[in-house]
Design an enzyme around this catalytic site. Sequence first.
Site, mmCIF file in Angstrom:
data_model
loop_
_atom_site.group_PDB
_atom_site.id
_atom_site.type_symbol
_atom_site.label_atom_id
_atom_site.label_comp_id
_atom_site.label_asym_id
_atom_site.label_seq_id
_atom_site.Cartn_x
_atom_site.Cartn_y
_atom_site.Cartn_z
ATOM 1 N N ASP A 11 0.508 6.640 -3.056
ATOM 2 C CA ASP A 11 -0.717 5.526 -1.630
ATOM 3 C C ASP A 11 -1.789 4.792 -3.370
ATOM 4 O O ASP A 11 -1.641 3.638 -3.102
ATOM 5 C CB ASP A 11 -1.496 6.849 -0.858
ATOM 6 C CG ASP A 11 -0.708 7.284 0.165
ATOM 7 O OD1 ASP A 11 0.415 7.127 0.235
ATOM 8 O OD2 ASP A 11 -0.933 8.173 0.131
ATOM 9 N N GLU B 292 7.303 6.461 -2.451
ATOM 10 C CA GLU B 292 7.273 4.893 -2.590
ATOM 11 C C GLU B 292 7.465 3.650 -3.505
ATOM 12 O O GLU B 292 8.126 3.282 -4.060
ATOM 13 C CB GLU B 292 6.481 4.217 -1.361
ATOM 14 C CG GLU B 292 7.357 3.353 -1.503
ATOM 15 C CD GLU B 292 5.866 3.044 0.433
ATOM 16 O OE1 GLU B 292 5.157 1.134 0.700
ATOM 17 O OE2 GLU B 292 5.899 3.042 1.192
#
Length: 356
Positions: A15, A260
């Site tokens: 994040d 990610e």
Amino acid sequence: MRWDIFCQIVDNYGDAGVCWRLARSLSSLHQQEVRIFCDDLPTLNLIASGTDASVKEHIDIQPWEASFSNARHPVQTPNVVIEAFGCDLPERYLAGLFIAPVKPIIINLEYLSAEPWILDFHGKASPQSHGISKYFFFPGFQNEAGGILIDPVPSDGEVSKANIPTALKETWSKLRANAKRISVFCYPGAPLRKWLENLGSLNEDIDVLLTHGHAEQLSLYGQQAFQLPSNLQLLSIPFVSQDEYDWVLSQCDFNIVRGEDSFVRAQLAGKPFIWHIYPQEDRAHEVKLAAFLDLYLEEADQELRLAIISAMTWTMPSEWFGMLNQWSIYAKDWRTQLLKKQGDGGLAARLLRFTS
């Protein structure tokens, strides 16, 4: 324009990595004024530590509570507010937006996905009772999605080979000249020990670079120490900044990544990789992985397709490692196509166009 990015850190690195890369893309490439409000500044600062000072000084990094608690110097109303991964804005900050003479646009920045359904929701309005405009924004690989973060575009691995980051020089001095290199950054649930034991059964010298915390996960020390096969060398690298980790990915023959940000960077490094996608109880991660593989393997022949699917689902290396050379060629081609599709500037540029 002025941008406020709100970042609540869930799994420590991903994040923060995405929010930082987005902030610096908006600031350095598009000359936007950017603030990040984060609930875990130590982690965010570690991620950002290797960034060039001339880039970092233009981004205002603030603790979460600074968005609403600084009464003497109230936060100036932004033009765009980013709720990274759907985090809730602080109520007192939101109250300040209600009374602002010019209301900002709120963007609910979702997780990256290759699933086809995101195209139906990307860019759509999310009506709010308070009347401030809010929209869903879905990063993705398709042309019609929100794009991916491509800053900085990695240089060719051969070009950057000699520029060893200072933090990694000691580790790099221990690498064997003819050994293959594999970097490891995965969640604790991965069958890593068994995977490495199988890797050691191959008739090939392999240097494995373990990112921060993985040596302890494998119990490399103490009475339960991991017994290394003779052809395998495990090396722990220190916690490194985002840019330094990008460099590591570019210098390895194979990468295991998670989350990610590292997932995207592994693709931009143009190398074969395993994406250890964040496991979810409802097994939604399996659907997301399958959707990505549908795109990633679109041009692969059947033999390579089966090898890559096996690797991505943690089949032991002995079952597919023989296809690594073909996979390497395919990964370079994928990188070329990916950069071509993001030729409009990717996620940061698409956000800018959407909100302007």
